[in-house]
Design a protein around this motif. Structure first.
Motif, PDB file in Angstrom:
ATOM      1  N   LYS A  20     -11.428  -3.462  -8.740  1.00  0.00           N
ATOM      2  CA  LYS A  20     -11.059  -3.097  -7.275  1.00  0.00           C
ATOM      3  C   LYS A  20     -12.172  -3.031  -6.491  1.00  0.00           C
ATOM      4  O   LYS A  20     -12.062  -2.973  -5.152  1.00  0.00           O
ATOM      5  CB  LYS A  20     -11.893  -1.030  -7.886  1.00  0.00           C
TER       6      LYS A  20
ATOM      7  N   GLN B 280      -7.377  11.175  -4.960  1.00  0.00           N
ATOM      8  CA  GLN B 280      -7.482   9.879  -4.272  1.00  0.00           C
ATOM      9  C   GLN B 280      -4.956   9.763  -3.561  1.00  0.00           C
ATOM     10  O   GLN B 280      -4.857   9.590  -2.461  1.00  0.00           O
ATOM     11  CB  GLN B 280      -7.357   9.553  -4.769  1.00  0.00           C
TER      12      GLN B 280
ATOM     13  N   SER C 174      -7.316   2.217  -5.546  1.00  0.00           N
ATOM     14  CA  SER C 174      -8.519   3.466  -6.423  1.00  0.00           C
ATOM     15  C   SER C 174      -7.257   3.947  -7.165  1.00  0.00           C
ATOM     16  O   SER C 174      -7.583   3.936  -8.358  1.00  0.00           O
ATOM     17  CB  SER C 174      -9.044   4.448  -5.466  1.00  0.00           C
TER      18      SER C 174
END
Length: 440
Positions: free
Chosen positions: A139, A352, A422
């Motif tokens: 990531k 997110q 993410s």
């Protein structure tokens, strides 16, 4: 008349600049070796020292698991017993003997098997820690690459602005020298160019910083540049809307799997403590060699001895009970940490995913309304200037405003991909590829 000619030239310059795919300083970018995101991720995976360290630690625990299943080594002993001190002759007294033997201890209960399973679990925990570390590292690599791509795109837009503003500045300077323009317009054009140069330096600094981060992640100097390539689209097929499916995915996340394994490890340690309530056994076998004869003239026979010893936990019961209670509390603590990790994953995913949807809505707004509206505003400013109702500063301002809108559009595109990165990390999307594709 001069004003109309200038407006026509400016309008033509806008048209030429806006049709350019790449600015002059990036004209050869496509000829350079491109550094793709997949290439960086592959290189990081190959060169990461911690991934290799996790693998070595896992192998070490596997070896310890195998070693823990064996009994402790036997003890071999030898002694000379009952030697007369007046003559030190071995045949003088009937009790004198050379004694040799072996002792073997047997650990309490199932402690050997439990210790072997403990080491095996620790090996699995290191493997899952390797997976968790890779998800975090991947990531970080993706987001650094995406940031480098964004700042490179901003450099491209700024370079286009710089070419255009310099053309306008040169033209205004020529008109100013013949008295057709005021000094204020010339100074305004110079100031706009200086501000753009400052922004260009800042963007270049950001690009180089993220580009160097990629070298750091890869533990090598990566060849190639990020310029001249389109923005990759990360996988969004794994995003889930069903809370039950999301909960299942979170339960398989390495960060949670590690805690699940630690719960099992803690319970094994509880069982190991329970073994202390059981006796430890030991066997002993010895052979005594004697020299000389009996009083009747017959040879003295050798001695054979065999025995068993048992260690009973008679005086340590309170100690073992306390140890057992402590082990139970440690298990409870790990279970609570696991529950907290699951809850944190769930809320982080919801946050997110919400940000991802907002970003997609903003992208749609920019693409469908803001960018076309700014383009129309630019055309309106050009028309106003051509008709004598506007000034060149307004034209420059609206052009820079259009470029800022384009920059914001690229920022939203990058943010969308960063949020996908993410979300995929939260769902542990890349684990299967990592397990099957690389033997580190």
């Amino acid at each position: 008349m001069c004003r109309l000619n200038f407006a026509a030239i400016v309008s033509m310059q806008f048209a030429i600049v806006l049709t350019l795919n790449l600015p002059t300083s990036f004209a050869n970018a496509k000829e350079e070796k491109q550094l793709s995101l997949d290439a960086v991720v592959t290189m990081v995976k190959l060169n990461d020292f911690r991934l290799k360290a996790f693998k070595a630690e896992s192998n070490a625990f596997l070896s310890e698991s195998n070693a823990a299943s064996y009994l402790p080594d036997p003890t071999v002993f030898a002694a000379v017993q009952s030697i007369p001190t007046d003559t030190f002759k071995t045949d003088q007294e009937p009790m004198t003997q050379l004694k040799v033997g072996v002792r073997q201890m047997f650990p309490k209960g199932d402690s050997l098997d439990i210790k072997s399973r403990v080491a095996g679990l620790q090996a699995d925990i290191r493997r899952r820690a390797q997976q968790a570390y890779w998800l975090t590292t991947k990531k970080s690599v993706e987001q650094a690459w995406l940031e480098a791509w964004f700042w490179n795109e901003k450099l491209t837009l700024l370079d286009t602005d710089r070419v255009h503003l310099k053309q306008i500045l040169d033209f205004i300077r020529g008109l100013y020298e013949v008295g057709a323009k005021e000094q204020a317009e010339l100074i305004g054009a110079k100031l706009a160019l200086l501000k753009l140069q400052y922004t260009y330096i800042d963007a270049k600094q950001h690009y180089e910083r993220y580009r160097q981060q990629l070298n750091t992640f890869a533990n090598t100097v990566l060849q190639g540049e990020i310029s001249g390539q389109s923005l990759p689209s990360l996988d969004e097929r794994h995003l889930v809307s069903n809370p039950t499916n999301a909960q299942r995915d979170f339960a398989l996340h390495p960060a949670v799997s590690i805690l699940n394994q630690e719960v099992m490890l803690s319970r094994l340690n509880e069982n190991l403590v329970e073994q202390d309530f059981k006796p430890a056994w030991g066997l002993e076998l010895s052979y005594g060699l004697r020299d000389g004869n009996n009083s009747d003239g017959s040879a003295r026979p050798d001695f054979l001895s065999a025995g068993i010893n048992v260690q009973l936990p008679l005086f340590s019961n309170h100690k073992q009970s306390s140890n057992q209670a402590a082990a139970g509390q440690r298990t409870r603590a790990v279970e609570l940490k696991r529950d907290q990790a699951l809850s944190a994953l769930r809320f982080e995913y919801q946050n997110q995913k919400s940000q991802y949807q907002y970003t997609r809505d903003q992208l749609s707004l920019y693409e469908s309304q803001i960018l076309p509206m700014v383009s129309k505003q630019k055309e309106s400013a050009l028309q106003a200037y051509e008709s004598g109702e506007g000034d060149v500063q307004s034209v420059m301002d609206i052009f820079l405003k259009q470029q800022q809108a384009k920059t914001m559009f690229q920022r939203l595109r990058v943010n969308e991909q960063k949020l996908l990165s993410s979300l995929n990390a939260l769902l542990a999307h890349d684990l299967q590829t990592f397990d099957d594709g690389d033997q580190i």
